[in-house]
Structures are given as C-alpha cells and as structure tokens.
Write a protein that holds these residues in place. Structure first.
Motif, PDB file in Angstrom:
ATOM      1  N   GLY A  75      -3.060   8.131   3.225  1.00  0.00           N
ATOM      2  CA  GLY A  75      -3.107   6.751   2.764  1.00  0.00           C
ATOM      3  C   GLY A  75      -3.339   6.608   1.271  1.00  0.00           C
ATOM      4  N   PRO A  76      -3.613   5.364   0.855  1.00  0.00           N
ATOM      5  CA  PRO A  76      -3.786   5.049  -0.567  1.00  0.00           C
ATOM      6  C   PRO A  76      -4.937   5.798  -1.243  1.00  0.00           C
ATOM      7  N   TRP A  77      -5.881   6.287  -0.455  1.00  0.00           N
ATOM      8  CA  TRP A  77      -7.004   7.026  -1.022  1.00  0.00           C
ATOM      9  C   TRP A  77      -6.538   8.265  -1.786  1.00  0.00           C
ATOM     10  N   MET A  78      -5.314   8.737  -1.517  1.00  0.00           N
ATOM     11  CA  MET A  78      -4.788   9.917  -2.207  1.00  0.00           C
ATOM     12  C   MET A  78      -4.668   9.690  -3.703  1.00  0.00           C
ATOM     13  N   MET A  79      -4.543   8.437  -4.125  1.00  0.00           N
ATOM     14  CA  MET A  79      -4.446   8.182  -5.564  1.00  0.00           C
ATOM     15  C   MET A  79      -5.705   8.692  -6.278  1.00  0.00           C
ATOM     16  N   LYS A 116       0.856  -1.188   0.000  1.00  0.00           N
ATOM     17  CA  LYS A 116       0.000   0.000   0.000  1.00  0.00           C
ATOM     18  C   LYS A 116       0.895   1.241   0.000  1.00  0.00           C
ATOM     19  N   LEU A 117       0.479   2.223  -0.761  1.00  0.00           N
ATOM     20  CA  LEU A 117       1.228   3.474  -0.828  1.00  0.00           C
ATOM     21  C   LEU A 117       0.791   4.408   0.290  1.00  0.00           C
ATOM     22  N   ARG A 118       1.754   5.101   0.863  1.00  0.00           N
ATOM     23  CA  ARG A 118       1.513   6.145   1.865  1.00  0.00           C
ATOM     24  C   ARG A 118       2.207   7.388   1.335  1.00  0.00           C
ATOM     25  N   PHE A 119       1.588   8.533   1.510  1.00  0.00           N
ATOM     26  CA  PHE A 119       2.133   9.784   1.006  1.00  0.00           C
ATOM     27  C   PHE A 119       2.351  10.742   2.162  1.00  0.00           C
ATOM     28  N   HIS A 120       3.512  11.332   2.200  1.00  0.00           N
ATOM     29  CA  HIS A 120       3.851  12.319   3.229  1.00  0.00           C
ATOM     30  C   HIS A 120       3.853  13.678   2.546  1.00  0.00           C
ATOM     31  N   LEU A 121       2.791  14.436   2.802  1.00  0.00           N
ATOM     32  CA  LEU A 121       2.550  15.684   2.099  1.00  0.00           C
ATOM     33  C   LEU A 121       2.270  16.812   3.088  1.00  0.00           C
ATOM     34  N   ALA A 122       2.406  18.023   2.612  1.00  0.00           N
ATOM     35  CA  ALA A 122       2.088  19.200   3.421  1.00  0.00           C
ATOM     36  C   ALA A 122       1.177  20.131   2.622  1.00  0.00           C
ATOM     37  N   PRO A 123      -0.059  19.691   2.333  1.00  0.00           N
ATOM     38  CA  PRO A 123      -0.957  20.571   1.584  1.00  0.00           C
ATOM     39  C   PRO A 123      -1.305  21.809   2.415  1.00  0.00           C
ATOM     40  N   PRO A 124      -1.097  22.990   1.877  1.00  0.00           N
ATOM     41  CA  PRO A 124      -1.280  24.214   2.658  1.00  0.00           C
ATOM     42  C   PRO A 124      -2.668  24.368   3.277  1.00  0.00           C
ATOM     43  N   LEU A 125      -3.690  23.885   2.608  1.00  0.00           N
ATOM     44  CA  LEU A 125      -5.043  24.053   3.131  1.00  0.00           C
ATOM     45  C   LEU A 125      -5.364  23.080   4.260  1.00  0.00           C
ATOM     46  N   LEU A 126      -4.590  22.005   4.394  1.00  0.00           N
ATOM     47  CA  LEU A 126      -4.892  20.953   5.371  1.00  0.00           C
ATOM     48  C   LEU A 126      -3.800  20.742   6.415  1.00  0.00           C
ATOM     49  N   THR A 127      -2.784  21.562   6.397  1.00  0.00           N
ATOM     50  CA  THR A 127      -1.608  21.300   7.231  1.00  0.00           C
ATOM     51  C   THR A 127      -1.332  22.465   8.173  1.00  0.00           C
ATOM     52  N   ARG A 128      -0.920  22.116   9.366  1.00  0.00           N
ATOM     53  CA  ARG A 128      -0.533  23.136  10.355  1.00  0.00           C
ATOM     54  C   ARG A 128       0.954  23.441  10.224  1.00  0.00           C
ATOM     55  N   ARG A 129       1.308  24.594  10.735  1.00  0.00           N
ATOM     56  CA  ARG A 129       2.717  24.992  10.750  1.00  0.00           C
ATOM     57  C   ARG A 129       3.365  24.530  12.046  1.00  0.00           C
ATOM     58  N   ASP A 130       4.624  24.175  11.945  1.00  0.00           N
ATOM     59  CA  ASP A 130       5.415  23.842  13.123  1.00  0.00           C
ATOM     60  C   ASP A 130       5.655  25.151  13.874  1.00  0.00           C
ATOM     61  N   VAL A 140      -8.040  13.126  -9.788  1.00  0.00           N
ATOM     62  CA  VAL A 140      -8.871  14.314  -9.992  1.00  0.00           C
ATOM     63  C   VAL A 140      -7.984  15.522 -10.270  1.00  0.00           C
ATOM     64  N   LEU A 141      -6.965  15.710  -9.459  1.00  0.00           N
ATOM     65  CA  LEU A 141      -6.056  16.852  -9.653  1.00  0.00           C
ATOM     66  C   LEU A 141      -5.385  16.823 -11.022  1.00  0.00           C
ATOM     67  N   ALA A 142      -4.959  15.662 -11.437  1.00  0.00           N
ATOM     68  CA  ALA A 142      -4.291  15.544 -12.736  1.00  0.00           C
ATOM     69  C   ALA A 142      -5.224  15.992 -13.857  1.00  0.00           C
ATOM     70  N   ARG A 143      -6.506  15.685 -13.724  1.00  0.00           N
ATOM     71  CA  ARG A 143      -7.483  16.086 -14.745  1.00  0.00           C
ATOM     72  C   ARG A 143      -7.788  17.575 -14.687  1.00  0.00           C
ATOM     73  N   LEU A 144      -7.529  18.207 -13.549  1.00  0.00           N
ATOM     74  CA  LEU A 144      -7.826  19.631 -13.379  1.00  0.00           C
ATOM     75  C   LEU A 144      -6.659  20.538 -13.765  1.00  0.00           C
ATOM     76  N   ARG A 145      -5.622  19.984 -14.368  1.00  0.00           N
ATOM     77  CA  ARG A 145      -4.431  20.786 -14.684  1.00  0.00           C
ATOM     78  C   ARG A 145      -4.734  21.956 -15.616  1.00  0.00           C
ATOM     79  N   GLY A 146      -5.833  21.889 -16.340  1.00  0.00           N
ATOM     80  CA  GLY A 146      -6.231  22.995 -17.211  1.00  0.00           C
ATOM     81  C   GLY A 146      -6.563  24.263 -16.433  1.00  0.00           C
ATOM     82  N   LEU A 147      -6.790  24.123 -15.141  1.00  0.00           N
ATOM     83  CA  LEU A 147      -7.060  25.289 -14.293  1.00  0.00           C
ATOM     84  C   LEU A 147      -5.784  26.063 -13.965  1.00  0.00           C
ATOM     85  N   ARG A 148      -4.632  25.442 -14.173  1.00  0.00           N
ATOM     86  CA  ARG A 148      -3.341  26.025 -13.795  1.00  0.00           C
ATOM     87  C   ARG A 148      -3.205  27.455 -14.331  1.00  0.00           C
ATOM     88  N   GLY A 149      -2.922  28.378 -13.411  1.00  0.00           N
ATOM     89  CA  GLY A 149      -2.677  29.765 -13.783  1.00  0.00           C
ATOM     90  C   GLY A 149      -3.932  30.598 -13.986  1.00  0.00           C
TER      91      GLY A 149
END
Length: 168
Positions: A64-68, A38-52, A73-82
């Motif tokens: 967890g794996p649900w991030m896939m 199972k894949l686990r991702f260590h991320l710091a998304p600004p909207l969901l993460t606290r600052r140290d 979804v994010l990959a399909r939304l790349r047209g929103l970039r910028g």
C-alpha cells in the motif's frame, strides 16, 4: 560509451526508491489523476516474497501507500550501494549486474588491444551486446544468458580471421 553507461546505470532498489520519491513523479501523477487516489505497488522484494512453486520465480505482492515512506528511507540510503552494508548487493541479480560491468571493461580493453580494419565490424557488434540486456528479475537473467551466448559467438569470430570472413 552508451553500452557501458547502460550497464552502469542499472535500476536497483535505491534507484527505484529515488524515482518514486522524485517530486516530478508526484507532479505527473497529480496531472494525470484527480481526486483522492492511493498508490499501490506490486513488488517482489527478495527478503519478503515467496517463490512460485511452479516457476521458481518470486511472486509479486501488493503493498500500500505506506511504501512511500520506505522508499524515502531507501533513497537516502543509496550511499550504501556496493558497500559492505548494502543488503541488496548480496543478491545474485545485483552481483551479476556488477560483474557485467567488470566483464565489459575487460572486453573493451581486449578489443582495443587487437582492433584493426579487418575486425572493426565484429568489435562494434561485440561492444553492442549489452543493448540486448533488458528487463528485471527472471526476464533480465534470460536476456543476460542470451547476450553471453552472442558474445561468445562474436568473440570466436573476432579471434579467428577465417570466422570473421564467414560471419560477415
């Protein structure tokens, strides 16, 4: 051209999502690992993460794996970039990355307008400053700061013939 490409090809959230959902990535994982992993991702998304509180930096969280699914979804939304609906584009880091591109285009125009045999070496150094910028988040911010200081130093040398001789 290499340094312009480097600045234009930054890895934002959409690009990271595209890379994780790329079938080649999954093929390489399956070649390297056996069994039911199972894949686990260590991320710091600004909207969901606290600052140290000690460092002020975003603290990575474990996802967890649900991030896939979220990555797909994010990959399909790349047209929103910028655009106006790019929620990640409003972050200071993304604004800084876009500004680096604008600044580099201005730099190249300035260098081209004043380029001669005497300042060619410094012009090449100036055009190579983006190679100093690496990393993500606070690491990238520190690298940008260092690169901007080097750029200012080289711009002074480029503008002043006496400084050019001393710099060489």
């Amino acid at each position: 051209a290499r340094n312009a490409f480097k600045l234009m090809a930054y890895k934002d959230e959409y690009e990271v999502a595209r890379l994780y959902t790329d079938p080649a990535f999954h093929r390489r994982l399956n070649e390297q690992f056996e069994g039911d992993f199972k894949l686990r991702f260590h991320l710091a998304p600004p909207l969901l993460t606290r600052r140290d509180p000690a460092t002020g930096r975003l603290k990575k969280r474990d996802f967890g794996p649900w991030m896939m699914g979220a990555f797909k979804v994010l990959a399909r939304l790349r047209g929103l970039r910028g655009g106006a609906f790019d929620i990640f584009g409003y972050q200071a880091e993304r604004r800084a990355e876009r500004q680096l591109i604008v600044d580099y285009e201005t730099l190249v125009r300035d260098l081209s307008a004043k380029l001669d045999g005497d300042n060619h070496g410094i012009a090449v150094e100036l055009a190579s400053v983006p190679a100093m910028i690496r990393g993500y988040g606070h690491v990238k911010a520190a690298a940008i700061e260092k690169a901007k200081a080097k750029e200012a130093e080289l711009r002074d040398a480029f503008a002043q013939p006496a400084s050019r001789a001393a710099a060489e």
